[in-house]
Design a protein around this motif. Structure first.
Motif, PDB file in Angstrom:
ATOM      1  N   ILE A 356       8.070 -10.508  -3.481  1.00 33.12           N
ATOM      2  CA  ILE A 356       8.593  -9.546  -4.462  1.00 33.12           C
ATOM      3  C   ILE A 356       8.178  -8.128  -4.092  1.00 33.12           C
ATOM      4  O   ILE A 356       9.005  -7.198  -4.097  1.00 33.12           O
ATOM      5  CB  ILE A 356       8.094  -9.898  -5.878  1.00 33.12           C
ATOM      6  N   GLU A 357       6.911  -7.935  -3.758  1.00 33.15           N
ATOM      7  CA  GLU A 357       6.434  -6.589  -3.434  1.00 33.15           C
ATOM      8  C   GLU A 357       7.106  -6.047  -2.183  1.00 33.15           C
ATOM      9  O   GLU A 357       7.388  -4.847  -2.090  1.00 33.15           O
ATOM     10  CB  GLU A 357       4.915  -6.602  -3.292  1.00 33.15           C
ATOM     11  N   ALA A 358       7.393  -6.917  -1.239  1.00 31.60           N
ATOM     12  CA  ALA A 358       8.124  -6.471  -0.045  1.00 31.60           C
ATOM     13  C   ALA A 358       9.546  -6.073  -0.423  1.00 31.60           C
ATOM     14  O   ALA A 358      10.061  -5.035   0.027  1.00 31.60           O
ATOM     15  CB  ALA A 358       8.138  -7.579   1.006  1.00 31.60           C
ATOM     16  N   ASP A 359      10.195  -6.877  -1.267  1.00 30.89           N
ATOM     17  CA  ASP A 359      11.564  -6.567  -1.698  1.00 30.89           C
ATOM     18  C   ASP A 359      11.621  -5.252  -2.473  1.00 30.89           C
ATOM     19  O   ASP A 359      12.602  -4.506  -2.372  1.00 30.89           O
ATOM     20  CB  ASP A 359      12.114  -7.695  -2.578  1.00 30.89           C
ATOM     21  N   LEU A 360      10.562  -4.984  -3.259  1.00 29.53           N
ATOM     22  CA  LEU A 360      10.530  -3.769  -4.080  1.00 29.53           C
ATOM     23  C   LEU A 360       9.908  -2.585  -3.343  1.00 29.53           C
ATOM     24  O   LEU A 360       9.720  -1.519  -3.942  1.00 29.53           O
ATOM     25  CB  LEU A 360       9.747  -4.037  -5.366  1.00 29.53           C
ATOM     26  N   SER A 361       9.613  -2.775  -2.058  1.00 29.67           N
ATOM     27  CA  SER A 361       9.009  -1.717  -1.227  1.00 29.67           C
ATOM     28  C   SER A 361       7.692  -1.214  -1.800  1.00 29.67           C
ATOM     29  O   SER A 361       7.344  -0.038  -1.662  1.00 29.67           O
ATOM     30  CB  SER A 361       9.997  -0.545  -1.055  1.00 29.67           C
ATOM     31  N   GLN A 362       6.936  -2.102  -2.407  1.00 31.89           N
ATOM     32  CA  GLN A 362       5.625  -1.744  -2.962  1.00 31.89           C
ATOM     33  C   GLN A 362       4.555  -2.064  -1.913  1.00 31.89           C
ATOM     34  O   GLN A 362       3.782  -3.017  -2.026  1.00 31.89           O
ATOM     35  CB  GLN A 362       5.378  -2.504  -4.263  1.00 31.89           C
ATOM     36  N   VAL A 367      -0.157  -4.698   0.858  1.00 34.27           N
ATOM     37  CA  VAL A 367      -1.323  -4.771   1.735  1.00 34.27           C
ATOM     38  C   VAL A 367      -2.532  -5.317   0.972  1.00 34.27           C
ATOM     39  O   VAL A 367      -3.244  -6.214   1.448  1.00 34.27           O
ATOM     40  CB  VAL A 367      -1.636  -3.377   2.320  1.00 34.27           C
ATOM     41  N   ILE A 368      -2.757  -4.797  -0.223  1.00 29.18           N
ATOM     42  CA  ILE A 368      -3.917  -5.226  -1.014  1.00 29.18           C
ATOM     43  C   ILE A 368      -3.859  -6.719  -1.307  1.00 29.18           C
ATOM     44  O   ILE A 368      -4.840  -7.455  -1.113  1.00 29.18           O
ATOM     45  CB  ILE A 368      -3.985  -4.428  -2.335  1.00 29.18           C
ATOM     46  N   HIS A 369      -2.704  -7.186  -1.748  1.00 27.90           N
ATOM     47  CA  HIS A 369      -2.602  -8.586  -2.161  1.00 27.90           C
ATOM     48  C   HIS A 369      -2.540  -9.528  -0.963  1.00 27.90           C
ATOM     49  O   HIS A 369      -3.039 -10.668  -1.046  1.00 27.90           O
ATOM     50  CB  HIS A 369      -1.386  -8.775  -3.072  1.00 27.90           C
ATOM     51  N   LEU A 383       0.706 -14.400   5.843  1.00 25.51           N
ATOM     52  CA  LEU A 383      -0.081 -13.393   5.143  1.00 25.51           C
ATOM     53  C   LEU A 383      -0.432 -12.232   6.072  1.00 25.51           C
ATOM     54  O   LEU A 383      -0.411 -11.064   5.662  1.00 25.51           O
ATOM     55  CB  LEU A 383      -1.350 -14.021   4.569  1.00 25.51           C
ATOM     56  N   TYR A 384      -0.733 -12.554   7.317  1.00 28.42           N
ATOM     57  CA  TYR A 384      -0.979 -11.491   8.299  1.00 28.42           C
ATOM     58  C   TYR A 384       0.291 -10.676   8.537  1.00 28.42           C
ATOM     59  O   TYR A 384       0.234  -9.454   8.712  1.00 28.42           O
ATOM     60  CB  TYR A 384      -1.462 -12.086   9.617  1.00 28.42           C
ATOM     61  N   TYR A 385       1.430 -11.371   8.529  1.00 24.58           N
ATOM     62  CA  TYR A 385       2.702 -10.671   8.713  1.00 24.58           C
ATOM     63  C   TYR A 385       2.933  -9.670   7.577  1.00 24.58           C
ATOM     64  O   TYR A 385       3.291  -8.510   7.825  1.00 24.58           O
ATOM     65  CB  TYR A 385       3.852 -11.671   8.764  1.00 24.58           C
ATOM     66  N   PHE A 386       2.723 -10.108   6.335  1.00 20.77           N
ATOM     67  CA  PHE A 386       2.928  -9.201   5.205  1.00 20.77           C
ATOM     68  C   PHE A 386       1.973  -8.003   5.284  1.00 20.77           C
ATOM     69  O   PHE A 386       2.373  -6.860   5.076  1.00 20.77           O
ATOM     70  CB  PHE A 386       2.716  -9.938   3.881  1.00 20.77           C
ATOM     71  N   ILE A 393       4.708   0.090   7.647  1.00 17.88           N
ATOM     72  CA  ILE A 393       5.510   0.992   6.823  1.00 17.88           C
ATOM     73  C   ILE A 393       4.689   2.235   6.449  1.00 17.88           C
ATOM     74  O   ILE A 393       5.209   3.345   6.360  1.00 17.88           O
ATOM     75  CB  ILE A 393       5.993   0.275   5.547  1.00 17.88           C
ATOM     76  N   GLN A 394       3.391   2.028   6.263  1.00 21.27           N
ATOM     77  CA  GLN A 394       2.513   3.150   5.930  1.00 21.27           C
ATOM     78  C   GLN A 394       2.143   3.984   7.165  1.00 21.27           C
ATOM     79  O   GLN A 394       1.398   4.965   7.047  1.00 21.27           O
ATOM     80  CB  GLN A 394       1.234   2.627   5.267  1.00 21.27           C
ATOM     81  N   LYS A 395       2.637   3.569   8.312  1.00 22.14           N
ATOM     82  CA  LYS A 395       2.379   4.234   9.594  1.00 22.14           C
ATOM     83  C   LYS A 395       0.904   4.182  10.000  1.00 22.14           C
ATOM     84  O   LYS A 395       0.419   5.030  10.756  1.00 22.14           O
ATOM     85  CB  LYS A 395       2.876   5.680   9.576  1.00 22.14           C
ATOM     86  N   ASP A 396       0.195   3.185   9.497  1.00 18.53           N
ATOM     87  CA  ASP A 396      -1.166   2.928   9.961  1.00 18.53           C
ATOM     88  C   ASP A 396      -1.042   1.899  11.084  1.00 18.53           C
ATOM     89  O   ASP A 396      -1.295   0.704  10.902  1.00 18.53           O
ATOM     90  CB  ASP A 396      -2.032   2.399   8.820  1.00 18.53           C
TER      91      ASP A 396
END
Length: 567
Positions: A356-362, A367-369, A383-386, A393-396
């Protein structure tokens, strides 16, 4: 039903030889002999308790030499051999014990079990039948004979024994359950109902049997009988939420669904129904294909249940699933998070949260979850993929590479491995490590040669670096053949053609991309190819449009001001 097994109780004392009256019993002649025999038997019993069967057998054989006519010693030898999985050798001793003491029912029970252990089922049954002739109310033999007939599929004999048990011991629930299981398998619902009634008649104060009968009638659509049974149940019981639930289910089966849901809500308002029962009931209703309006009401009931039982992780996850299925993703996440806070070792819930968070671009939450979930599931590649994707996406890019490289090691699914390598290619590109980026893309394409994300980014980055343009063109061509109306992919292919100096071909794809997507980068590219083809005024208009849209290059103002192409 599982027929109960009863252990053999040897009531005959091994040491009471002097009390025997049979002429063929050899009685020790001296006190010294008696004491010696007693010592041997005690040691044999000790070794048997310690499961040292060889030692126990050795001592019992010594005891038998001292008193060869002791039924008890013969039977103990049979018992030791049976425990040692030597049933064939045990048989003669078991038979001898019965020959020496034919009235001892425990010896016959033991012999029957020895027969069973070596597959001599006919002899076992015969032994039980002989025992029952002498001891017709012997409960152990009745149950074991029934189990034996059950094992061998002798239905009529089994039912005959069931009748004996009920005649002598009364109606037994375990017997009733086994009968009902068989009748259900045979499709004899009336017989199942009759067995329920026997239980109810035998135990009139046990309300659960009445409720179970009603549920059975409803589930098997004997609705008229169910309605009558509910009336009888209600007349003998005080008003309760259990009765309300029965009426609700009956109304549902009768097609009176609005009435059913009203009754269900009424029942759920009480505290007399425990959480587990409510949870199971809701699951059952949702499994009965409710229409959207009915499902909405059931979801509302589920939400109330979860809000009232905030310490029940199953309720939280259940509501999360319902809301997720209904497209209410943000609300679903709230309940999912409640669930994993209560019970974090639930992988599927974590996966739903991250999806859900990936779909909502959150991506901050993603990363936290993802990393929280990794505390409980450190070997789950997804989980590593997420986590890696969130960092990307955060450019880190460094953290993205670290998480994706770790996830790659745990990945066994070729499709996921393709995606992870694709993300690694992007992350290494972000670190300006081109060789590692290209290697990752190549590995991605080995597993998924038509992965559109990889084909797009790989070909585009090659064109930007002006490297291996033939390969870039091959990949971008394959991409637009698969996705002829995707503006991003059309832009990539057009730009690869542009980089190869094929401006006329490039214009065709860039023009189409610009018509499908008003993105600053796409529009600027279209202006660039127009300029290369000498259409300067049209090029400047496209650059101005790209500037106004945003997402254009840093050189866009200079291009417009100088009316000149800068790359």
């Amino acid at each position: 039903m599982r027929i109960l097994l009863f252990s053999v109780l040897l009531m005959t004392s091994l040491l009471s030889f002097s009390q025997r009256k049979k002429k063929d019993v050899i009685i020790p002649q001296t006190q010294e002999d008696s004491l010696k025999l007693e010592g041997v038997i005690v040691e044999a019993e000790k070794q048997l308790i310690l499961e040292n069967y060889a030692k126990a057998l050795e001592n019992f054989h010594v005891a038998m030499e001292m008193n060869s006519q002791s039924a008890a010693i013969h039977f103990k030898i049979a018992e030791v051999l049976a425990k040692s999985n030597e049933g064939q050798k045990a048989l003669p001793y078991g038979l001898k014990a019965i020959d020496l003491d034919p009235e001892n029912k425990y010896y016959r029970l033991g012999l029957a079990r020895i027969y069973q252990s070596i597959g001599f089922y006919i002899d076992a049954a015969k032994t039980y039948e002989e025992l029952l002739e002498k001891f017709p109310s012997e409960e152990n033999a009745l149950y074991e004979l029934a189990e034996l007939y059950q094992l061998t599929g002798r239905r009529e004999d089994m039912f005959r024994v069931f009748d004996l048990i009920e005649a002598q011991l009364g109606v037994k629930e375990e017997i009733t359950r086994e009968k009902q299981r068989i009748y259900m398998k045979e499709g004899k619902l009336d017989n199942v109902i009759a067995e329920f009634q026997k239980l109810i008649d035998a135990y009139p104060n046990e309300a659960s049997y009445k409720a179970e009968l009603i549920n059975f009638l409803i589930q098997n659509r004997r609705l008229d009988l169910a309605a009558k049974a509910i009336e009888e149940y209600e007349s003998s019981e005080s008003a309760s939420s259990r009765i309300t639930l029965m009426k609700s289910e009956l109304a549902w089966m009768n097609g009176e669904r609005a009435k059913s849901l009203d009754l269900l809500e009424d029942a759920f308002e009480t505290s007399s129904i425990d959480f587990q029962s409510k949870f199971q009931i809701l699951s059952n209703y949702l499994g009965m294909k409710p229409n959207p309006a009915e499902r909405s009401i059931l979801t509302q009931i589920a939400v109330k249940l979860a809000d009232h039982h905030q310490d029940e992780f199953k309720a939280q996850a259940f509501v999360g699933d319902l809301l997720y299925q209904d497209g209410k993703s943000q609300d679903a996440v709230r309940y999912y998070l409640n669930s994993v806070n209560l019970s974090p070792a639930n992988y599927s819930v974590w996966q739903n949260i991250l999806n859900i968070e990936a779909d909502l671009s959150q991506y901050d939450s993603l990363v936290i979850h993802a990393e929280k979930a990794l505390e409980y599931f450190p070997n789950q590649a997804l989980l590593y993929y997420f986590s890696g994707t969130g960092y990307l996406i955060q450019k880190d890019f460094k953290k993205a590479v670290r998480m994706l490289e770790q996830g790659r090691k745990y990945t066994i699914d070729p499709k996921l491995l393709t995606v992870i390598y694709g993300q690694l290619g992007d992350a290494y590109n972000g670190l300006k490590e081109s060789d590692k980026s290209y290697q990752a893309y190549d590995k991605a394409l080995m597993n998924g040669p038509n992965n559109d994300h990889v084909l797009n980014n790989y070909s585009y980055f090659l064109s930007l670096a002006n490297e291996n343009l033939d390969k870039a063109l091959e990949m971008s061509t394959r991409l637009v053949e698969q996705h002829p109306n995707n503006p991003t992919y059309l832009d990539t292919h057009g730009w690869v053609l542009y980089t190869n100096g094929k401006f006329k071909e490039s214009k065709k794809y860039l023009e189409k991309a610009a018509s499908l997507d008003e993105d600053g980068t796409v529009i600027e590219h279209y202006g660039d190819v127009l300029f290369q083809l000498g259409e300067v005024e049209r090029a400047i208009k496209q650059w101005e449009k790209a500037r106004d849209l945003g997402n254009a290059s840093e050189l866009i103002e200079k291009k417009i001001a100088d009316r000149k192409l800068y790359e």
